[in-house]
Motif scaffolding. Structure first.
Motif, PDB file in Angstrom:
ATOM      1  N   GLU A  13       0.823  -1.214   0.000  1.00  0.00           N
ATOM      2  CA  GLU A  13       0.000   0.000   0.000  1.00  0.00           C
ATOM      3  C   GLU A  13       0.857   1.264   0.000  1.00  0.00           C
ATOM      4  OE1 GLU A  13      -0.659  -2.620   2.140  1.00  0.00           O
ATOM      5  OE2 GLU A  13      -2.379  -3.331   0.986  1.00  0.00           O
ATOM      6  N   ARG A  14       2.144   1.137   0.393  1.00  0.00           N
ATOM      7  CA  ARG A  14       3.065   2.285   0.423  1.00  0.00           C
ATOM      8  C   ARG A  14       3.986   2.350  -0.781  1.00  0.00           C
ATOM      9  NH1 ARG A  14       6.819   2.096   4.693  1.00  0.00           N
ATOM     10  NH2 ARG A  14       7.639   3.951   3.720  1.00  0.00           N
ATOM     11  N   VAL A  15       3.962   1.311  -1.608  1.00  0.00           N
ATOM     12  CA  VAL A  15       4.789   1.299  -2.812  1.00  0.00           C
ATOM     13  C   VAL A  15       3.863   1.597  -3.993  1.00  0.00           C
ATOM     14  CG1 VAL A  15       6.332  -0.060  -4.271  1.00  0.00           C
ATOM     15  CG2 VAL A  15       6.358  -0.384  -1.779  1.00  0.00           C
ATOM     16  N   PHE A  16       4.212   2.623  -4.754  1.00  0.00           N
ATOM     17  CA  PHE A  16       3.365   3.088  -5.846  1.00  0.00           C
ATOM     18  C   PHE A  16       4.037   2.839  -7.195  1.00  0.00           C
ATOM     19  CE2 PHE A  16       1.303   4.814  -2.310  1.00  0.00           C
ATOM     20  CZ  PHE A  16       0.081   5.342  -2.674  1.00  0.00           C
ATOM     21  N   LYS A  17       3.223   2.397  -8.147  1.00  0.00           N
ATOM     22  CA  LYS A  17       3.727   2.172  -9.499  1.00  0.00           C
ATOM     23  C   LYS A  17       3.357   3.362 -10.372  1.00  0.00           C
ATOM     24  CE  LYS A  17      -0.241  -0.895 -10.243  1.00  0.00           C
ATOM     25  NZ  LYS A  17      -0.612  -2.294 -10.488  1.00  0.00           N
ATOM     26  N   THR A  18       4.209   3.619 -11.340  1.00  0.00           N
ATOM     27  CA  THR A  18       4.013   4.720 -12.268  1.00  0.00           C
ATOM     28  C   THR A  18       3.578   4.145 -13.606  1.00  0.00           C
ATOM     29  OG1 THR A  18       5.794   5.930 -11.157  1.00  0.00           O
ATOM     30  CG2 THR A  18       5.114   6.728 -13.327  1.00  0.00           C
ATOM     31  N   LEU A  19       2.384   4.511 -14.026  1.00  0.00           N
ATOM     32  CA  LEU A  19       1.826   4.026 -15.280  1.00  0.00           C
ATOM     33  C   LEU A  19       1.591   5.207 -16.212  1.00  0.00           C
ATOM     34  CD1 LEU A  19      -0.805   1.657 -13.656  1.00  0.00           C
ATOM     35  CD2 LEU A  19       1.419   1.008 -14.602  1.00  0.00           C
TER      36      LEU A  19
END
Length: 166
Positions: free
Chosen positions: A53-59
Motif C-alpha cells: 500500500e506504500r509502494v506506488f507504481k508509475t503508469l
C-alpha cells in the motif's frame, strides 16, 4: 526521518537528480531485480519489506489524446475511468509501452514520476496522503525512492484523486 541528500551519488538517475536539485528529503532503496518476477511493484515491496500500500507504481496512460502519468499503489490497479474523470477527460487507455519509454526516458518497470524527459500531467492516487512516506521508482528497475507524498505532489504538480482500485 530520511536524510536530506546533499550531493548526487555516482550512478544517479534523472529522478534522483531532480530530487537533489529540489532539496527535498528522500531515501534511495536498491535491490536486486529479478527479471522473472511477474510484477515489478510487488517485487519492490517484497525486496524492501514495505507494505504494498506504500509502494506506488508509475503508469503512463493516454487521456483524450494526451499522455498522462498515473501513480497508484502496487497493491491495486489503475481505474482508467477515474483517471479520465480526475482530469476532466472522457476516455483513458494505457499508453503504448514504447511511446511511454520514449516520452519519459525510462524503461518499463523503471518509469519514475520524477525527472522525466518530457514532463507529463500527473495524477497521484489520493490514498498516498494516508502515509508519511511512499516509495516510487527512482528511474530504473531495482531502484526505488522514498519520499513524502506531499513532496511528490509538489514536484510533479500532481492532481490528487481516487484513481486506484483494489
Amino acid at each position: 526521518m530520511a536524510k536530506k541528500a546533499k550531493k548526487q551519488q555516482p550512478g544517479g538517475t534523472p529522478a534522483t537528480v531532480a530530487l537533489t536539485a529540489a532539496g527535498v528529503d528522500y531515501t534511495v532503496h536498491a535491490y536486486d531485480h529479478d527479471p522473472s518476477h511477474p510484477s515489478y511493484g510487488e517485487e519492490a515491496a517484497e525486496a524492501m519489506g514495505v507494505s504494498p500500500e506504500r509502494v506506488f507504481k508509475t503508469l503512463v496512460a493516454d487521456v483524450d489524446g494526451a499522455l498522462t502519468v498515473a501513480v497508484v499503489p502496487v497493491a491495486g490497479q489503475l481505474d482508467l475511468k477515474a483517471l479520465a474523470t480526475a482530469l476532466g477527460g472522457k476516455r483513458a487507455a494505457m499508453a503504448d509501452p514504447a511511446l511511454a519509454e520514449r516520452t519519459t526516458g525510462y524503461v518499463r518497470g523503471g518509469i519514475s514520476p520524477l525527472g522525466q524527459r518530457k514532463k507529463l500531467r500527473t495524477v497521484l492516487d489520493d490514498s498516498a496522503i494516508a502515509h508519511t512516506t511512499i516509495c516510487v521508482s527512482a528511474g530504473r528497475r531495482g531502484l526505488e525512492v522514498e519520499l513524502s507524498p506531499t513532496d511528490l505532489t509538489t514536484l510533479t504538480d500532481a492532481v490528487l484523486a481516487p484513481i486506484g482500485r483494489p
